[in-house]
Scaffold this motif. Structure first.
Motif, PDB file in Angstrom:
ATOM      1  N   ILE A   1      54.545 -26.932   6.218  1.00  0.00           N
ATOM      2  CA  ILE A   1      53.197 -26.219   6.101  1.00  0.00           C
ATOM      3  C   ILE A   1      52.010 -26.863   5.721  1.00  0.00           C
ATOM      4  O   ILE A   1      52.055 -27.130   4.450  1.00  0.00           O
ATOM      5  N   ILE A   2      51.233 -27.235   6.217  1.00  0.00           N
ATOM      6  CA  ILE A   2      49.841 -27.725   5.463  1.00  0.00           C
ATOM      7  C   ILE A   2      48.647 -26.867   5.971  1.00  0.00           C
ATOM      8  O   ILE A   2      48.160 -26.679   7.204  1.00  0.00           O
ATOM      9  N   LEU A   3      48.552 -26.030   4.865  1.00  0.00           N
ATOM     10  CA  LEU A   3      47.382 -24.835   5.132  1.00  0.00           C
ATOM     11  C   LEU A   3      46.013 -25.435   5.017  1.00  0.00           C
ATOM     12  O   LEU A   3      45.538 -26.226   4.262  1.00  0.00           O
ATOM     13  N   GLY A   4      45.336 -24.887   6.038  1.00  0.00           N
ATOM     14  CA  GLY A   4      43.801 -25.417   5.922  1.00  0.00           C
ATOM     15  C   GLY A   4      43.127 -24.982   7.160  1.00  0.00           C
ATOM     16  O   GLY A   4      43.703 -24.272   8.092  1.00  0.00           O
ATOM     17  N   CYS A   5      41.774 -25.302   7.361  1.00  0.00           N
ATOM     18  CA  CYS A   5      41.240 -24.860   8.522  1.00  0.00           C
ATOM     19  C   CYS A   5      41.412 -25.941   9.619  1.00  0.00           C
ATOM     20  O   CYS A   5      41.174 -27.181   9.472  1.00  0.00           O
ATOM     21  N   ASP A   6      41.712 -25.276  10.807  1.00  0.00           N
ATOM     22  CA  ASP A   6      42.054 -26.023  12.030  1.00  0.00           C
ATOM     23  C   ASP A   6      41.017 -25.861  12.958  1.00  0.00           C
ATOM     24  O   ASP A   6      41.402 -26.578  14.273  1.00  0.00           O
ATOM     25  N   ASN A   7      40.052 -25.725  12.846  1.00  0.00           N
ATOM     26  CA  ASN A   7      38.763 -25.266  13.711  1.00  0.00           C
ATOM     27  C   ASN A   7      38.064 -26.572  13.691  1.00  0.00           C
ATOM     28  O   ASN A   7      37.279 -26.839  12.591  1.00  0.00           O
ATOM     29  N   ILE A   8      37.999 -27.466  14.646  1.00  0.00           N
ATOM     30  CA  ILE A   8      37.118 -28.544  14.778  1.00  0.00           C
ATOM     31  C   ILE A   8      35.622 -28.666  14.269  1.00  0.00           C
ATOM     32  O   ILE A   8      35.022 -29.416  13.935  1.00  0.00           O
ATOM     33  N   LEU A   9      35.170 -27.373  14.828  1.00  0.00           N
ATOM     34  CA  LEU A   9      33.744 -27.159  14.652  1.00  0.00           C
ATOM     35  C   LEU A   9      33.298 -26.563  13.186  1.00  0.00           C
ATOM     36  O   LEU A   9      32.102 -26.225  13.004  1.00  0.00           O
ATOM     37  N   ALA A  10      34.470 -26.463  12.307  1.00  0.00           N
ATOM     38  CA  ALA A  10      34.072 -25.990  11.201  1.00  0.00           C
ATOM     39  C   ALA A  10      33.735 -27.003   9.921  1.00  0.00           C
ATOM     40  O   ALA A  10      33.961 -28.207  10.041  1.00  0.00           O
ATOM     41  N   SER A  11      32.838 -26.755   9.133  1.00  0.00           N
ATOM     42  CA  SER A  11      32.539 -27.760   8.068  1.00  0.00           C
ATOM     43  C   SER A  11      33.661 -28.244   7.231  1.00  0.00           C
ATOM     44  O   SER A  11      33.776 -29.163   6.715  1.00  0.00           O
ATOM     45  N   ASN A  12      34.906 -27.285   6.924  1.00  0.00           N
ATOM     46  CA  ASN A  12      36.034 -27.520   6.083  1.00  0.00           C
ATOM     47  C   ASN A  12      37.116 -28.107   7.210  1.00  0.00           C
ATOM     48  O   ASN A  12      38.423 -27.751   6.503  1.00  0.00           O
ATOM     49  N   TYR A  13      36.841 -28.276   8.317  1.00  0.00           N
ATOM     50  CA  TYR A  13      38.019 -28.570   9.255  1.00  0.00           C
ATOM     51  C   TYR A  13      38.906 -29.822   8.672  1.00  0.00           C
ATOM     52  O   TYR A  13      38.354 -30.696   7.743  1.00  0.00           O
ATOM     53  N   ASN A  14      40.235 -29.603   8.607  1.00  0.00           N
ATOM     54  CA  ASN A  14      41.147 -30.416   8.093  1.00  0.00           C
ATOM     55  C   ASN A  14      42.350 -30.894   9.240  1.00  0.00           C
ATOM     56  O   ASN A  14      42.892 -30.090   9.869  1.00  0.00           O
ATOM     57  N   GLU A  15      42.062 -32.139   9.640  1.00  0.00           N
ATOM     58  CA  GLU A  15      42.474 -32.618  10.858  1.00  0.00           C
ATOM     59  C   GLU A  15      44.210 -32.700  10.551  1.00  0.00           C
ATOM     60  O   GLU A  15      45.048 -32.750  11.485  1.00  0.00           O
ATOM     61  N   PHE A  16      44.581 -32.345   9.283  1.00  0.00           N
ATOM     62  CA  PHE A  16      46.176 -32.384   9.091  1.00  0.00           C
ATOM     63  C   PHE A  16      46.756 -31.183   9.144  1.00  0.00           C
ATOM     64  O   PHE A  16      47.948 -30.710   8.946  1.00  0.00           O
ATOM     65  N   ALA A  17      45.766 -29.939   9.076  1.00  0.00           N
ATOM     66  CA  ALA A  17      46.302 -28.657   8.945  1.00  0.00           C
ATOM     67  C   ALA A  17      47.022 -28.277  10.257  1.00  0.00           C
ATOM     68  O   ALA A  17      46.728 -28.621  11.125  1.00  0.00           O
ATOM     69  N   ASN A  18      48.177 -27.621   9.853  1.00  0.00           N
ATOM     70  CA  ASN A  18      48.858 -26.875  10.993  1.00  0.00           C
ATOM     71  C   ASN A  18      49.064 -25.406  11.098  1.00  0.00           C
ATOM     72  O   ASN A  18      49.363 -24.744  12.115  1.00  0.00           O
ATOM     73  N   LEU A  19      48.467 -24.804   9.866  1.00  0.00           N
ATOM     74  CA  LEU A  19      48.347 -23.258   9.892  1.00  0.00           C
ATOM     75  C   LEU A  19      47.208 -23.041   9.081  1.00  0.00           C
ATOM     76  O   LEU A  19      47.065 -23.665   7.841  1.00  0.00           O
TER      77      LEU A  19
END
Length: 562
Positions: free
Chosen positions: A299-317
């Motif tokens: 699990i890589i926790l992060g923001c998965d919304n590409i339009l967000a300023s803290n978008y994390n391309e590696f996040a899966n949840l």
């Protein structure tokens, strides 16, 4: 746990029982009326009780009770502070009691006992006082049913003891924990193995924590399970369950199992036939799998919304439950003060959505989080019920070090782990939070109260239409990007892309109705309103993949080569 049929013989303490694979036999003990002498059989398969022939003598507390083949042997114990030394045989087939040769080696109660092969073994225990001095035994005996006689064996080679627990496994007898020769706790939860062939004792590993008075134990496959009991040094009553592997020869002996062990001679019931990801911190965790096939995706926790300023391309949840689990941290018990907190670091802004607490009873408590400078960043009161409580915190925590989470108010019993392994800390929660210690004088020895944390990363500065009356309203958007569209405005027919794009108009129901009459004007009026890199940052860089946000709502992925 599942509740079964209540015991029909009435409430009592110090009752004793033995069992085989079909029946359990239960009786003795004491209640407000005295010492019952009734005897009962419980049908394990059908969940039924049946009363058997009453014991023909007085009931008692703390006897020895041993099942050997189709006989139950019972004797010793105490009544009103007086020790006993009689010995009886119950014939399961005939439903009859017969008195046998007395135990002539000192009346006593709370002995250790077990069966090996066709023979009961009895010893140790609390004898009568001698010159007002306590008398705890370390002798040991074997009863021979065929001759109705007792055989004295070698004395136990260590401290005399009483009120522990005992069991047998693979033609060996075992005694575990208890009190020592002064009726105080042993120095540790000692485990000893008896070999009937050599008449010798061997000391094995002690159980975690301090020795316990009157714990319970049972054996399943190659493991002994220890539960309950009382620890006098800390005045603690336990309800935990721990286990110990009794032989290195135990393992899976089935050739068809994933975990077949060629060196195992005793099957321990561990054979596994389902493979998959067994790591609960993986997005493809399979709770039915018992053999890990290496397929786990962390699990890589992060923001998965590409339009967000803290978008994390590696996040899966962006939200997940993680540790710790109270069972993974070792033994524990309920604790009753509000002085101690857990210390943690937060590596990025996060919301602690929920945590679990185990409560001994129903009561109210406040949960507090303070920062490095002792500023209170969270405080909320919760009503707890007996057992497991999943508490919805929704505590927003900024990146920082040395936060503390604890409780305020009268603690009427919350579960903590005692004497945990020295390598437990820091406890990593998905690389977002690290729990480092507690605030006691023994910061690495205890884990307090807070289990199964649910963490969530909130996406920030999400571009989109924020007008709820618009046809393209985005409920997740936090920053309006000027793209809101209303009835009569242009729209793109869903599913049409690239050179086959089709335009329409929003109707009053916010349905995009086909209308290609103004294709050229659509093309001419469309504007690029923002260019983003893969992390959602504004960019005009060349030789990189970028995303163009258009005024007509279209997002195009492009690579500009210089």
């Amino acid at each position: 746990w599942e509740q079964l049929s209540n015991f029909p013989g009435g409430t009592r303490g110090y009752a004793y029982g033995v069992s085989n694979e079909i029946y359990a036999f239960v009786g003795f003990g004491s209640n407000e009326s005295g010492y019952p002498n009734d005897f009962w059989r419980y049908d394990i398969i059908n969940n039924l009780w049946e009363e058997l022939a009453n014991f023909p003598d007085i009931g008692r507390n703390h006897p020895a009770m041993i099942l050997v083949n189709d006989k139950v042997y019972m004797g010793l114990g105490s009544v009103d502070g007086e020790n006993l030394g009689d010995w009886w045989e119950y014939n399961i087939t005939q439903n009859t009691w017969t008195e046998k040769a007395n135990f002539e080696f000192g009346d006593r109660h709370h002995p250790f006992y077990f069966s090996l092969g066709d023979y009961p073994y009895v010893g140790f225990g609390h004898g009568n006082y001698i010159n007002n001095n306590i008398n705890i035994y370390n002798d040991f005996y074997k009863y021979k049913p065929e001759d109705n006689e007792w055989i004295q064996l070698n004395d136990f080679p260590s401290e005399a003891r009483v009120a522990g627990t005992q069991f047998s496994f693979n033609n060996r007898g075992y005694i575990l924990s208890g009190d020592g020769d002064d009726h105080g706790p042993l120095d540790s939860g000692e485990l000893w193995e008896y070999n009937p062939i050599s008449d010798q004792w061997t000391q094995l590993d002690s159980h975690p924590g301090e020795a316990r008075w009157a714990p319970g134990s049972f054996v399943i496959d190659c493991y002994v399970y220890l539960t309950s009991g009382y620890e006098g040094d800390t005045d603690t009553y336990y309800n935990d369950l721990i286990r110990y592997k009794l032989s290195e020869e135990c393992g899976c002996t089935n050739l068809n199992a994933f975990n077949y062990n060629i060196n195992s001679t005793i099957d321990d019931g561990s054979c596994c036939y389902i493979s998959g990801c067994t790591n609960s911190n993986s997005i493809n965790f399979n709770q039915d799998a018992c053999f890990d096939d290496g397929s786990c995706i962390p699990i890589i926790l992060g923001c998965d919304n590409i339009l967000a300023s803290n978008y994390n391309e590696f996040a899966n949840l962006n939200s997940s439950f993680t540790g710790p689990d109270y069972m993974d941290l070792g033994t524990g018990s309920y604790h009753y003060n509000d002085l101690w907190n857990m210390v943690f670091d937060c590596n990025e802004d996060v919301t602690i959505k929920s945590i679990d607490l185990l409560a001994e009873t129903n009561f109210n408590i406040q949960i507090e989080i303070i920062d490095l400078n002792n500023n209170q960043v969270y405080l909320q009161e919760f009503n707890l019920i007996t057992g497991l409580n999943q508490i919805e915190l929704n505590a927003e925590i900024s990146a920082g070090e040395d936060y503390q989470i604890g409780i305020i108010g009268e603690n009427q019993g919350l579960y903590r782990n005692n004497n945990i392994s020295s390598d437990v800390f820091p406890i990593n929660l998905l690389d977002i939070i690290e729990i480092n210690s507690n605030t006691t004088d023994s910061p690495l020895d205890y884990y307090y109260y807070f289990y199964n944390w649910q963490l969530e990363i909130n996406c920030e500065n999400i571009l989109g239409c924020t007008d709820q009356n618009a046809c393209n309203y985005n409920e997740n958007a936090t920053d309006d990007d000027g793209t809101c569209q209303f009835s009569g405005d242009d729209c793109i027919i869903p599913g049409s892309i690239g050179p086959d794009i089709e335009y329409g108009l929003w109707n009053e129901n916010c349905e995009c109705i086909f209308d290609n009459s103004n294709l050229n004007s659509h093309i001419e009026s469309n504007k690029i309103i923002r260019k983003l890199d893969i992390l959602g940052r504004n960019t005009n860089m060349m030789n990189k993949i970028i995303f163009e946000l258009n005024s007509n709502g279209l997002v195009e992925k492009k690579l500009f080569i210089e």
